[in-house]
Design a protein around this motif. Structure first.
Motif, PDB file in Angstrom:
ATOM      1  N   TYR A 149       0.822  -0.626   0.099  1.00 43.69           N
ATOM      2  CA  TYR A 149      -0.262  -0.053  -0.168  1.00 43.69           C
ATOM      3  C   TYR A 149       0.780   1.229   0.193  1.00 43.69           C
ATOM      4  O   TYR A 149       2.133   1.315   0.312  1.00 43.69           O
ATOM      5  N   ALA A 150       0.602   2.168  -0.641  1.00 42.50           N
ATOM      6  CA  ALA A 150       0.902   3.730  -0.470  1.00 42.50           C
ATOM      7  C   ALA A 150       0.056   4.270   0.917  1.00 42.50           C
ATOM      8  O   ALA A 150      -0.378   4.007   1.127  1.00 42.50           O
ATOM      9  N   LYS A 151       0.705   4.722   1.635  1.00 40.90           N
ATOM     10  CA  LYS A 151       0.472   5.058   3.293  1.00 40.90           C
ATOM     11  C   LYS A 151       0.805   6.197   3.511  1.00 40.90           C
ATOM     12  O   LYS A 151       2.048   7.333   3.933  1.00 40.90           O
ATOM     13  N   ILE A 152      -0.071   7.726   3.583  1.00 39.03           N
ATOM     14  CA  ILE A 152       0.137   8.884   4.263  1.00 39.03           C
ATOM     15  C   ILE A 152      -0.681   9.100   5.812  1.00 39.03           C
ATOM     16  O   ILE A 152      -0.867   8.385   6.152  1.00 39.03           O
ATOM     17  N   ILE A 153       0.546   9.286   6.773  1.00 41.36           N
ATOM     18  CA  ILE A 153       0.675  10.076   7.704  1.00 41.36           C
ATOM     19  C   ILE A 153      -0.271  10.897   8.063  1.00 41.36           C
ATOM     20  O   ILE A 153       1.152  12.335   7.865  1.00 41.36           O
ATOM     21  N   GLY A 154      -0.775  11.454   9.120  1.00 44.85           N
ATOM     22  CA  GLY A 154      -0.936  12.714   9.864  1.00 44.85           C
ATOM     23  C   GLY A 154      -0.233  12.968  10.225  1.00 44.85           C
ATOM     24  O   GLY A 154       0.381  12.170  11.310  1.00 44.85           O
ATOM     25  N   ASP A 155       0.921  14.337  10.373  1.00 45.91           N
ATOM     26  CA  ASP A 155       2.020  13.903  11.774  1.00 45.91           C
ATOM     27  C   ASP A 155       2.035  16.077  11.832  1.00 45.91           C
ATOM     28  O   ASP A 155       2.534  16.914  12.179  1.00 45.91           O
ATOM     29  N   GLY A 156       0.362  16.346  12.208  1.00 49.02           N
ATOM     30  CA  GLY A 156      -0.236  18.193  12.584  1.00 49.02           C
ATOM     31  C   GLY A 156      -0.416  18.907  11.922  1.00 49.02           C
ATOM     32  O   GLY A 156      -1.784  18.838  12.510  1.00 49.02           O
ATOM     33  N   PRO A 157      -0.472  18.791  10.314  1.00 52.19           N
ATOM     34  CA  PRO A 157      -1.589  20.100   9.842  1.00 52.19           C
ATOM     35  C   PRO A 157      -2.910  19.308  10.034  1.00 52.19           C
ATOM     36  O   PRO A 157      -2.854  17.483   9.873  1.00 52.19           O
ATOM     37  N   ILE A 158      -3.788  20.221   9.693  1.00 53.29           N
ATOM     38  CA  ILE A 158      -5.330  18.834   9.840  1.00 53.29           C
ATOM     39  C   ILE A 158      -5.568  19.949   8.261  1.00 53.29           C
ATOM     40  O   ILE A 158      -5.169  20.964   7.860  1.00 53.29           O
ATOM     41  N   ILE A 159      -6.328  18.635   7.739  1.00 55.16           N
ATOM     42  CA  ILE A 159      -7.444  18.708   6.352  1.00 55.16           C
ATOM     43  C   ILE A 159      -8.433  19.898   6.701  1.00 55.16           C
ATOM     44  O   ILE A 159      -9.510  19.305   6.794  1.00 55.16           O
ATOM     45  N   ASP A 160      -8.413  21.358   6.295  1.00 52.21           N
ATOM     46  CA  ASP A 160      -9.597  21.391   5.936  1.00 52.21           C
ATOM     47  C   ASP A 160      -9.864  22.805   4.668  1.00 52.21           C
ATOM     48  O   ASP A 160      -9.355  23.603   4.097  1.00 52.21           O
ATOM     49  N   ALA A 161     -10.871  21.400   3.995  1.00 51.77           N
ATOM     50  CA  ALA A 161     -10.616  22.244   2.619  1.00 51.77           C
ATOM     51  C   ALA A 161     -12.093  22.915   2.801  1.00 51.77           C
ATOM     52  O   ALA A 161     -12.220  23.042   1.150  1.00 51.77           O
ATOM     53  N   GLY A 162     -12.908  23.208   3.348  1.00 49.40           N
ATOM     54  CA  GLY A 162     -14.192  23.976   2.847  1.00 49.40           C
ATOM     55  C   GLY A 162     -15.424  23.133   2.332  1.00 49.40           C
ATOM     56  O   GLY A 162     -15.474  22.383   2.214  1.00 49.40           O
ATOM     57  N   SER A 163     -15.595  24.405   1.720  1.00 50.99           N
ATOM     58  CA  SER A 163     -17.152  23.299   0.923  1.00 50.99           C
ATOM     59  C   SER A 163     -17.172  23.856  -0.789  1.00 50.99           C
ATOM     60  O   SER A 163     -17.784  23.306  -0.962  1.00 50.99           O
ATOM     61  N   ASP A 164     -15.967  24.157  -0.945  1.00 54.96           N
ATOM     62  CA  ASP A 164     -15.830  24.073  -2.569  1.00 54.96           C
ATOM     63  C   ASP A 164     -15.483  23.219  -3.397  1.00 54.96           C
ATOM     64  O   ASP A 164     -15.850  23.682  -4.620  1.00 54.96           O
ATOM     65  N   VAL A 165     -15.303  22.305  -2.943  1.00 57.07           N
ATOM     66  CA  VAL A 165     -14.913  20.923  -3.509  1.00 57.07           C
ATOM     67  C   VAL A 165     -15.475  19.733  -2.711  1.00 57.07           C
ATOM     68  O   VAL A 165     -16.290  19.596  -1.760  1.00 57.07           O
TER      69      VAL A 165
END
Length: 822
Positions: A288-304
């Motif tokens: 698998y490819a793996k993405i690890i959260g290390d502090g930043p918050i994903i905040d996408a809003g409502s436009d996507v």
């Protein structure tokens, strides 16, 4: 897995063992509509009851005025039904009329075969096999007849399913088994062991699956990353035995990671949507490819559309991400497979209400559809996924409740596990998560499946939902409607929903609901329906659901029906459950509420208790009911009710192989209930408040008090009643007295508000006749709901002011009088 891929098999034939032949004319029609049977069986029974020799069958059918759906079928297929009856094909389910049926099938027309398929929705595989073998119709004509009758192409072109491969599909802690090309009258036993062990364990027998004609079932509570040897022995009605062996390795608790494809969020994310397709992040069968959260918050809003877009990328793991926003979804995958989402926190997703119409939210004043299906995670037409240790909460919009129509709004997890490729269908694991709304901001369903009324809908097959906490829905807490073959729901805690688990409809089966704690139900109004909701067996055939060893503690119903296209029939096997209900009313307070009473359902060793009735309560086929031996042991029931995690005592004969805990039988771990007993033999007694007129008082050494005549006896006591106090006694009455009851007094003055009447002709005192079980001679009355505080005497009452009755003196026997305290 191929079964999954084509998403169904052949259905159970119901043996209609009755045939009643009687003379009738049209003006004195006799109705015989056993709701537990298929339309063709009902029509056959009707004709047998209402047809004389020389009657015109089509005319008899036209006079049928019962069930509306049956009327519609008769109108559509009148001529064909009459012909099938005359050819003695319609009585296929009548075991006494099998001679010559194959020969009669040879003369069937396309129209008659179409009618057969429509009349016997649960016998798809059997009729397909019979017609294919014995009729003179071509294969294309048979297919056209089946499609005209409304069968889906997967069944039509699979025919007897003889071309399917048998499968043993592993998850992390379970293996789903399917063996095709079988007959319903066989028995399929299972044993299994870890490959490196020598002792075999017994599994639960596989279940007949009537759509494709297979035997299917699951092995549960297996170890991860372990190879298992499996042996299935199928014995047919003639005693012939076929052996099927499998070796299957359960999946590991963590996926294989490609070390060259490990990404830290801070290195790849700079704001807005995290788009894995645009970043070309995906793995392969090698890791698998793996993405690890290390502090930043994903905040996408409502436009996507979604805060995280997996797209159709596969072999992807997301770990420890905090995700906010997304116009509709927190995480979205479409036609992907091998997805692993672990430890993510998802909130603040979905559309917000701009317009409210008729109690439902719309995203704009011009929108024609209410907001619905916005999801924390939506895996659309995707398969082979794990979602674990995540929190999903606080969507932007809650859901309406049923007061304005079917709830619509956000959910935590939405699943459609029907991938385009059959090798990737199903195999969803949802474990150890916390998905929750709030009291006034609720999900529609917490876990929701798409395409509910299709075999390719929802979790489809070979999936497991376990170890989760799910709360706050205005509809279902878990919805697995659709295919659900070898779909498991277990070890979950569920509360605060209109319903707990929905299996309406189960279109393939078997599915399993076991070892769950379902309690404290209610939508945002406090309204609820049932802990387990089922239905649609005839309209959307046709799978079986096993309900094992759950603890259900609700106000209304334990297992109850729900209409699917007007059909509330369901097929369940319920065993070793504890089901407590509170209220008692029409369609309320039942352990099992089954209006249709399908002949294949059963309730075995369930302990059922309704608080209002102070007894078990069923609307069920009582011929298929075996109650737990302690169902009338009120002290044991009180013990069970006194803890949040009761364990039912189960005798060895009722233990469920591979499902019931190993070792010693399950024993109650609840503390003993506190009880106080009236020791009448040791207490001086006297007449009460000048109510003694005549008769005698006899007290035996076992503290049984027998009164005759008109006799009120006072026994001094020192006791304090609480709101939880319950009066328990055995009461036998002879004659026709005015009042038989028990009083709880603080002085020597007569007060009707402190005398509880259980029997008699006079309307006086606290009326509690419904708490006296005349058959069992048992009283169990919640006295603390009517009288509390310190009392100084117990009054035993036998009242009859009619002097003429002296010659036939009335009698009341009070035995084992106790007050129970939870």
């Amino acid at each position: 897995m191929e079964y999954c891929r084509i998403y169904a098999k052949a259905w159970l034939i119901i043996l209609l063992s009755f045939f009643l032949i009687s003379c009738a004319n049209h003006s004195t029609e006799k109705s015989l509509e056993p709701s537990a049977f298929q339309p063709g069986e009902k029509i056959y029974a009707y004709l047998e009851t209402n047809t004389e020799p020389n009657h015109n069958i089509e005319s008899v059918l036209k006079h049928y005025t019962g069930d509306e759906k049956l009327v519609q079928l008769i109108e559509k297929y009148n001529t064909s039904i009459a012909s099938l009856y005359e050819k003695k094909v319609l009585n296929y389910s009548d075991s006494r009329n099998q001679s010559g049926i194959d020969g009669n099938i040879s003369s069937l027309s396309s129209a008659e075969v179409t009618a057969l398929f429509a009349l016997f929705p649960l016998d798809t595989a059997k009729w397909m096999k019979k017609v294919s073998t014995h009729s003179m119709l071509s294969k294309n004509e048979i297919y056209e007849s089946a499609i005209t009758a409304g069968l889906d192409p997967s069944i039509v072109f699979a025919a007897s399913a003889s071309g399917f491969s048998d499968t043993a599909t592993p998850l992390i802690n379970s293996i789903g088994i399917v063996i095709y090309g079988q007959d319903e009258d066989s028995v399929a036993t299972v044993q299994f062991k870890a490959h490196n062990e020598t002792n075999w364990q017994k599994g639960l027998d596989l279940s007949w699956e009537p759509i494709y004609g297979s035997y299917a079932g699951s092995l549960v509570y297996l170890e991860a990353d372990t190879t298992y040897d499996i042996q299935v022995q199928i014995t047919n009605v003639n005693g012939d035995i076929a052996e099927h062996t499998f070796q299957s390795k359960t999946k590991a608790n963590t996926p294989l990671i490609d070390p060259s494809k490990v990404y830290y969020l801070s290195e790849i994310y700079s704001g807005g949507q995290l788009d894995l397709e645009a970043l070309n992040i995906e793995g392969s069968v090698n890791g698998y490819a793996k993405i690890i959260g290390d502090g930043p918050i994903i905040d996408a809003g409502s436009d996507v559309l979604s805060a995280v877009n997996i797209g159709n990328n596969s072999y992807v793991m997301l770990e420890n991400l905090t995700i906010r926003g997304g116009q509709r979804y927190g995480i979205l995958a479409q036609k992907a497979h091998h997805i692993w989402i672990k430890g993510c926190n998802i909130s603040g997703y979905g559309r917000e209400a701009v317009d409210i119409r008729n109690g439902k939210a719309y995203s704009s004043p011009t929108s024609s559809s209410p907001i619905n299906y916005d999801s924390g995670i939506y895996l659309e037409r995707s398969g082979i996924a794990v979602i674990e240790e995540c929190e999903i909460h606080s969507p932007n919009l809650g859901a309406n409740n049923w007061s304005v129509g079917h709830p619509k709004g956000a959910n935590a997890l939405q699943v459609w596990a029907y991938h385009d490729s059959d090798e990737y269908r199903g195999e969803f694991i949802v474990r150890n998560n916390r998905f929750y709304g709030a009291p006034n901001h609720r999900f529609n369903d917490v876990i929701e499946g798409r395409m509910n009324f299709e075999r390719r809908g929802g979790f489809v097959c070979n999936s497991a939902i376990y170890g989760n906490y799910l709360a706050y829905a205005n509809d279902d807490l878990i919805e697995i409607d659709g295919g659900q073959q070898n779909v498991l729901v277990y070890n979950n805690e569920m509360e605060q929903g209109y319903a707990g688990v929905s299996v309406a409809p189960n279109m393939l089966g078997p599915s399993y609901i076991f070892h769950n704690h379902i309690h404290n139900l209610g939508d945002d109004r406090g309204k609820e329906w049932t802990a387990i909701k089922a239905g649609g067996l005839m309209s959307k055939p046709g799978g079986r659901t096993y309900v094992f060893e759950n603890f259900i503690d609700v106000n209304r119903n334990g297992i109850a029906s729900s209409g699917v296209n007007g059909d509330s029939t369901f097929w369940i096997t319920s065993q070793n459950n504890i089901i407590f209900t509170k209220y008692k009313n029409n369609n309320v307070g039942y352990c099992i509420l089954d209006k249709e009473k399908y002949i294949g359902s059963s309730s075995i060793n369930d302990l059922c208790y309704n608080e209002a009735a102070m007894d078990s309560r069923y609307d069920f086929d009582m011929d298929n009911l075996i109650e737990h031996p302690y169902s009338d042991n009120y002290e044991y029931i009180a013990q069970l009710k006194n803890t949040n995690a009761p364990k039912l005592e189960v005798q060895e004969e009722f233990r469920i192989p591979n499902f019931s805990p190993t070792g010693n039988p399950m024993l109650s771990t609840r503390p003993s209930v506190t009880s106080w007993q009236l020791n009448a033999y040791e207490i001086e007694h006297s007449g009460f408040a000048n109510q003694y007129r005549y008769g005698a008082t006899v007290i035996s050494e076992d503290n049984t008090v027998t009164l005759t005549g008109n006799n009120w006896r006072m026994f001094p006591v020192d006791y304090t009643l609480t709101k939880d106090s319950v009066l328990s006694l055995v009461l036998e009455v002879e004659g026709n007295p005015d009042i038989v009851g028990v009083g709880f007094e603080t002085d020597t003055k007569l007060s009707s508000s402190r005398i509880v009447k259980f029997y008699g002709t006079q309307n006086w005192g606290v009326r509690a006749e419904e708490f006296y079980d005349l058959e069992k001679k048992k009283v169990l009355f919640p006295v603390g709901q009517h009288i509390t505080g310190k009392i100084t005497s117990i009054i035993l009452v036998l009242d009859n002011d009619n002097v003429k009755s002296w010659k036939n003196i009335d009698r009341a026997e009070f035995k084992t009088l106790e007050i129970l305290e939870n």
